[in-house]
Scaffold this motif. Structure first.
Motif, PDB file in Angstrom:
ATOM      1  N   LEU A  27       0.956  -1.016   0.006  1.00 47.65           N
ATOM      2  CA  LEU A  27      -0.085   0.186  -0.055  1.00 47.65           C
ATOM      3  C   LEU A  27       0.858   1.218  -0.127  1.00 47.65           C
ATOM      4  O   LEU A  27       0.589   2.132  -0.950  1.00 47.65           O
ATOM      5  CB  LEU A  27      -0.926  -0.024   1.352  1.00 47.65           C
ATOM      6  CG  LEU A  27      -2.134  -0.929   1.108  1.00 47.65           C
ATOM      7  CD1 LEU A  27      -2.687  -1.140   2.541  1.00 47.65           C
ATOM      8  CD2 LEU A  27      -3.252  -0.574   0.048  1.00 47.65           C
ATOM      9  N   ASP A  28       1.876   1.249   0.879  1.00 48.81           N
ATOM     10  CA  ASP A  28       2.923   2.544   0.814  1.00 48.81           C
ATOM     11  C   ASP A  28       3.444   2.640  -0.449  1.00 48.81           C
ATOM     12  O   ASP A  28       3.434   3.704  -1.021  1.00 48.81           O
ATOM     13  CB  ASP A  28       3.727   2.237   1.928  1.00 48.81           C
ATOM     14  CG  ASP A  28       3.331   2.380   3.475  1.00 48.81           C
ATOM     15  OD1 ASP A  28       2.231   2.974   3.510  1.00 48.81           O
ATOM     16  OD2 ASP A  28       4.257   2.206   4.157  1.00 48.81           O
TER      17      ASP A  28
ATOM     18  N   ILE B 290      -8.676  -5.268  -3.108  1.00 45.54           N
ATOM     19  CA  ILE B 290      -7.804  -4.730  -1.955  1.00 45.54           C
ATOM     20  C   ILE B 290      -7.656  -3.028  -2.116  1.00 45.54           C
ATOM     21  O   ILE B 290      -7.630  -2.357  -1.006  1.00 45.54           O
ATOM     22  CB  ILE B 290      -6.451  -5.292  -1.663  1.00 45.54           C
ATOM     23  CG1 ILE B 290      -6.693  -6.713  -1.272  1.00 45.54           C
ATOM     24  CG2 ILE B 290      -5.602  -4.599  -0.747  1.00 45.54           C
ATOM     25  CD1 ILE B 290      -7.516  -7.053  -0.194  1.00 45.54           C
ATOM     26  N   LEU B 291      -7.245  -2.672  -3.191  1.00 45.73           N
ATOM     27  CA  LEU B 291      -7.052  -1.216  -3.456  1.00 45.73           C
ATOM     28  C   LEU B 291      -8.358  -0.511  -3.352  1.00 45.73           C
ATOM     29  O   LEU B 291      -8.443   0.638  -2.797  1.00 45.73           O
ATOM     30  CB  LEU B 291      -6.823  -1.099  -4.991  1.00 45.73           C
ATOM     31  CG  LEU B 291      -5.364  -1.209  -5.401  1.00 45.73           C
ATOM     32  CD1 LEU B 291      -5.175  -1.264  -6.716  1.00 45.73           C
ATOM     33  CD2 LEU B 291      -4.255  -0.453  -4.556  1.00 45.73           C
ATOM     34  N   SER B 292      -9.517  -1.224  -3.730  1.00 47.03           N
ATOM     35  CA  SER B 292     -10.854  -0.516  -3.433  1.00 47.03           C
ATOM     36  C   SER B 292     -11.257  -0.721  -1.824  1.00 47.03           C
ATOM     37  O   SER B 292     -11.639   0.382  -1.215  1.00 47.03           O
ATOM     38  CB  SER B 292     -12.057  -1.297  -4.049  1.00 47.03           C
ATOM     39  OG  SER B 292     -13.084  -1.110  -3.972  1.00 47.03           O
ATOM     40  N   LEU B 293     -10.907  -1.583  -1.112  1.00 42.84           N
ATOM     41  CA  LEU B 293     -11.000  -1.571   0.390  1.00 42.84           C
ATOM     42  C   LEU B 293     -10.381  -0.553   1.166  1.00 42.84           C
ATOM     43  O   LEU B 293     -11.048  -0.005   2.002  1.00 42.84           O
ATOM     44  CB  LEU B 293     -10.630  -3.196   0.645  1.00 42.84           C
ATOM     45  CG  LEU B 293     -10.814  -3.153   2.301  1.00 42.84           C
ATOM     46  CD1 LEU B 293     -12.132  -3.401   2.757  1.00 42.84           C
ATOM     47  CD2 LEU B 293     -10.134  -4.648   2.665  1.00 42.84           C
TER      48      LEU B 293
ATOM     49  N   ARG C  45      -9.489   2.346  -0.226  1.00 43.29           N
ATOM     50  CA  ARG C  45      -9.847   3.498  -0.900  1.00 43.29           C
ATOM     51  C   ARG C  45      -8.665   3.973  -1.776  1.00 43.29           C
ATOM     52  O   ARG C  45      -8.440   5.274  -1.932  1.00 43.29           O
ATOM     53  CB  ARG C  45     -10.319   4.426   0.011  1.00 43.29           C
ATOM     54  CG  ARG C  45     -11.386   4.117   0.929  1.00 43.29           C
ATOM     55  CD  ARG C  45     -12.694   4.537   0.444  1.00 43.29           C
ATOM     56  NE  ARG C  45     -13.836   4.098   1.617  1.00 43.29           N
ATOM     57  CZ  ARG C  45     -14.400   3.247   1.448  1.00 43.29           C
ATOM     58  NH1 ARG C  45     -14.480   2.217   1.066  1.00 43.29           N
ATOM     59  NH2 ARG C  45     -15.506   3.155   2.503  1.00 43.29           N
ATOM     60  N   ARG C  46      -8.009   3.087  -2.367  1.00 34.07           N
ATOM     61  CA  ARG C  46      -7.089   3.585  -3.591  1.00 34.07           C
ATOM     62  C   ARG C  46      -7.534   3.018  -4.892  1.00 34.07           C
ATOM     63  O   ARG C  46      -7.726   1.788  -5.099  1.00 34.07           O
ATOM     64  CB  ARG C  46      -5.635   2.893  -3.002  1.00 34.07           C
ATOM     65  CG  ARG C  46      -5.413   3.830  -1.810  1.00 34.07           C
ATOM     66  CD  ARG C  46      -4.262   2.987  -1.158  1.00 34.07           C
ATOM     67  NE  ARG C  46      -3.419   3.879  -0.185  1.00 34.07           N
ATOM     68  CZ  ARG C  46      -3.577   3.641   1.189  1.00 34.07           C
ATOM     69  NH1 ARG C  46      -4.991   2.995   1.575  1.00 34.07           N
ATOM     70  NH2 ARG C  46      -2.965   4.355   1.977  1.00 34.07           N
ATOM     71  N   ASN C  47      -7.583   3.697  -5.951  1.00 34.02           N
ATOM     72  CA  ASN C  47      -8.010   3.289  -7.410  1.00 34.02           C
ATOM     73  C   ASN C  47      -7.021   3.788  -8.444  1.00 34.02           C
ATOM     74  O   ASN C  47      -6.587   4.941  -8.229  1.00 34.02           O
ATOM     75  CB  ASN C  47      -9.480   3.522  -7.522  1.00 34.02           C
ATOM     76  CG  ASN C  47     -10.543   2.903  -6.633  1.00 34.02           C
ATOM     77  OD1 ASN C  47      -9.908   2.191  -5.636  1.00 34.02           O
ATOM     78  ND2 ASN C  47     -11.680   3.143  -6.872  1.00 34.02           N
TER      79      ASN C  47
END
Length: 106
Positions: A27-28, A99-102, A104-106
């Motif tokens: 994520l980072d 996971i990106l949606s979970l 909040r990264r798209n």
């Protein structure tokens, strides 16, 4: 996917803290604009051992949390693919759209 479903995946992997560290680093990296991360970078930044990274990544991949792609190091200008070429394959990891949606990264 919900956070509780992800937590269950971590618990079922038998490597809860390794899985969380891997996801946090991915994520980072995503936030920094890097989507495909090699195992050596993960090892260096998280302190996880390559064997632990490989083991938890396999479990997370099976649960559709991350993707594992391979770079064929026996060929010049190789691209990342889902097909592994034995010992010449270098694994790279990235997060799935779920996971990106979970997070909040798209």
């Amino acid at each position: 996917m919900t956070f509780m479903e992800l937590e269950k995946i971590f618990l079922d992997s038998g490597r809860k803290s390794d899985g969380r560290a891997l996801i946090a680093y991915l994520l980072d990296s995503f936030d920094a604009g890097v989507t495909d991360i090699d195992a050596e970078s993960i090892e260096e930044k998280t302190g996880l051992k390559k064997t632990n990274i490989s083991a938890v990544a396999k479990k997370l991949s099976e649960a559709n949390v991350i993707n594992i792609l391979y770079l064929d190091t026996s060929v010049e200008d190789s691209t990342l693919t889902a097909i592994r070429n034995g010992r010449w394959s270098k694994p790279f990891y990235n997060l799935t759209p779920q996971i990106l949606s979970l997070y909040r990264r798209n």
